[in-house]
Design a protein around this motif. Structure first.
Motif, short mmCIF file in Angstrom:
data_model
loop_
_atom_site.label_atom_id
_atom_site.label_comp_id
_atom_site.label_asym_id
_atom_site.label_seq_id
_atom_site.Cartn_x
_atom_site.Cartn_y
_atom_site.Cartn_z
N PRO A 37 1.11 -1.94 37.40
CA PRO A 37 0.71 -1.02 38.48
C PRO A 37 1.90 -0.32 39.11
O PRO A 37 2.09 -0.32 40.34
CB PRO A 37 0.00 -1.95 39.47
CG PRO A 37 0.69 -3.27 39.29
CD PRO A 37 1.02 -3.35 37.82
N CYS A 38 2.73 0.30 38.27
CA CYS A 38 4.01 0.80 38.75
C CYS A 38 3.90 2.04 39.64
O CYS A 38 4.84 2.38 40.35
CB CYS A 38 4.95 1.07 37.58
SG CYS A 38 4.36 2.26 36.39
N ASP A 39 2.74 2.71 39.62
CA ASP A 39 2.56 3.88 40.48
C ASP A 39 1.76 3.55 41.73
O ASP A 39 1.36 4.45 42.48
CB ASP A 39 1.89 5.02 39.71
CG ASP A 39 0.58 4.61 39.06
OD1 ASP A 39 0.23 3.41 39.10
OD2 ASP A 39 -0.09 5.50 38.48
N ASP A 40 1.57 2.27 42.02
CA ASP A 40 0.78 1.81 43.15
C ASP A 40 1.74 1.34 44.25
O ASP A 40 2.47 0.36 44.08
CB ASP A 40 -0.13 0.66 42.71
CG ASP A 40 -1.02 0.14 43.81
OD1 ASP A 40 -0.84 0.54 44.98
OD2 ASP A 40 -1.88 -0.71 43.51
N ASP A 41 1.73 2.04 45.39
CA ASP A 41 2.65 1.68 46.47
C ASP A 41 2.38 0.30 47.04
O ASP A 41 3.26 -0.28 47.69
CB ASP A 41 2.55 2.71 47.60
CG ASP A 41 3.22 4.03 47.26
OD1 ASP A 41 4.00 4.08 46.30
OD2 ASP A 41 2.95 5.03 47.97
N SER A 42 1.19 -0.24 46.83
CA SER A 42 0.88 -1.57 47.37
C SER A 42 1.33 -2.69 46.44
O SER A 42 1.26 -3.86 46.82
CB SER A 42 -0.63 -1.70 47.62
OG SER A 42 -1.35 -1.76 46.40
N ALA A 43 1.79 -2.36 45.26
CA ALA A 43 2.15 -3.37 44.26
C ALA A 43 3.66 -3.59 44.21
O ALA A 43 4.44 -2.64 44.19
CB ALA A 43 1.65 -2.96 42.88
N GLU A 47 2.68 -8.60 42.07
CA GLU A 47 1.49 -7.97 41.50
C GLU A 47 1.72 -7.56 40.05
O GLU A 47 0.79 -7.59 39.24
CB GLU A 47 1.08 -6.77 42.35
CG GLU A 47 0.46 -7.12 43.69
CD GLU A 47 1.47 -7.65 44.71
OE1 GLU A 47 1.04 -8.41 45.61
OE2 GLU A 47 2.67 -7.31 44.60
N THR A 51 -0.63 -8.96 37.01
CA THR A 51 -1.27 -8.11 36.01
C THR A 51 -1.05 -8.67 34.61
O THR A 51 -1.98 -8.73 33.80
CB THR A 51 -0.71 -6.68 36.09
OG1 THR A 51 -1.02 -6.14 37.38
CG2 THR A 51 -1.30 -5.79 35.02
N ARG A 141 4.38 7.67 34.28
CA ARG A 141 3.87 7.69 35.64
C ARG A 141 5.05 7.66 36.62
O ARG A 141 6.16 7.27 36.27
CB ARG A 141 2.97 6.48 35.88
CG ARG A 141 1.71 6.50 35.04
CD ARG A 141 0.92 5.22 35.22
NE ARG A 141 1.63 4.07 34.69
CZ ARG A 141 1.28 2.80 34.93
NH1 ARG A 141 0.26 2.53 35.72
NH2 ARG A 141 1.96 1.81 34.40
N SER A 144 6.67 3.83 41.77
CA SER A 144 6.70 3.64 43.21
C SER A 144 7.97 2.90 43.63
O SER A 144 8.37 1.92 42.99
CB SER A 144 5.47 2.84 43.66
OG SER A 144 5.58 2.50 45.03
#
Length: 224
Positions: A37-43, A47, A51, A141, A144
Motif C-alpha cells: 500500500p505504498c500510495d496510502d498515506d495511512s500505511a 501495514e 499486506t 505509483r 507516500s
C-alpha cells in the motif's frame, strides 16, 4: 518446489516481479508478489508487512526476495511467518529502529561519489527493454512519504540466512556503496549481477538462477 515471496520497492507494484514469477512457476515453484500500500498515506511499514503476511496465508518454509525499499519490509516478516532465506536485491538495508527517511543521512548517501541521473529511465531502467521500461513507468505509483519518519519496528536483524545481490552498474545505489552498507550492517559480502537497479525486468532468468542457487545452498529445493 519452493515458495518465493517477492517484495517490490518504493512507488511500485507486484507486477515488477512478473517475469521472475513466471520463470519460477515454470520451474515448478510458487511465487507470491503482492502490491504493497505504498500510495496510502495511512500505511507505514507495519501495514506493508501486514499486506505481505496476508498474501502468504498459511504457507511455510518461505524464501523472501526484496528489491530496493522492499528491504525495509522483508526482515519484519521473520517474526510472523516461516522464513528460511532472505535475499535482498539492490537493497536498502535497514538498521534496527531506523526510520526510512533517515536512511540517506545514516548511510552518508549524499557523500557517495556517483553520477547524477535526472531521467527516471536512466536512473532505474537503463538496461531494461524500452517497452518494459515504459510499462513499468505506466504502472508506477506515487510513494507516500507520510509515515517515512516513523522508526522501523525492526528490533534486531532476524536469525535467518541472508544474501545480498547488487547490480554492477546500478545507477541509484552504486556497487561500492552497497558493498560498504552490506558489510557495515550485515557483516557479509554481497554478490554481484550484471546490470542496474531493476534486474527482475532486465535479467529475470539470471535472477531466478541466483535465487534458486541461494535456495539450494540452504537445502530448500529438495530433490532426489
Amino acid at each position: 518446489m519452493a515458495t518465493f515471496v517477492l517484495i517490490h520497492g518504493a512507488g511500485d507494484v507486484g507486477w515488477y516481479w512478473h517475469l521472475v514469477a513466471a520463470e519460477l512457476r515454470a520451474r515448478g515453484h510458487e511465487a507470491i508478489a503482492p502490491d504493497l500500500p505504498c500510495d496510502d498515506d495511512s500505511a507505514g511499514l507495519p501495514e506493508y508487512a501486514d499486506t505481505v503476511v496476508g498474501a502468504i496465508g498459511d504457507r511455510t518454509d518461505l524464501i523472501v526476495a526484496a528489491q530496493s525499499f522492499g528491504g525495509f519490509t522483508a526482515p519484519l516478516l521473520c517474526d510472523r511467518v516461516s522464513v528460511e532465506l532472505l535475499v535482498l536485491v539492490a537493497p536498502m538495508i535497514p538498521a534496527p529502529g531506523e526510520a526510512p527517511a533517515d536512511y540517506w543521512t545514516h548511510t552518508k548517501f549524499s557523500e557517495q561519489v556517483r553520477v547524477r541521473y535526472d531521467d527516471t529511465i536512466a536512473l532505474f531502467y537503463q538496461d531494461v527493454p524500452p517497452e518494459l521500461a515504459a510499462e513499468a513507468l505506466n504502472r508506477a505509483r506515487t510513494q507516500s512519504e507520510a509515515r517515512m519518519g516513523e522508526p522501523s519496528p525492526l528490533e534486531t536483524w532476524p536469525n535467518v540466512a541472508t544474501r545480498v545481490l547488487i547490480g554492477r552498474d546500478d545507477h541509484l545505489f552504486p556497487a561500492d556503496f552497497l558493498h560498504r552498507i552490506t558489510q557495515e550492517r550485515l557483516g557479509i559480502t554481497p554478490d554481484e549481477i550484471d546490470g542496474g537497479h531493476t534486474p527482475a525486468l532486465s535479467r529475470p532468468h539470471e535472477l531466478v538462477d541466483r535465487l534458486e542457487a541461494y535456495a539450494a545452498e540452504q537445502g530448500l529445493l529438495g530433490g532426489p
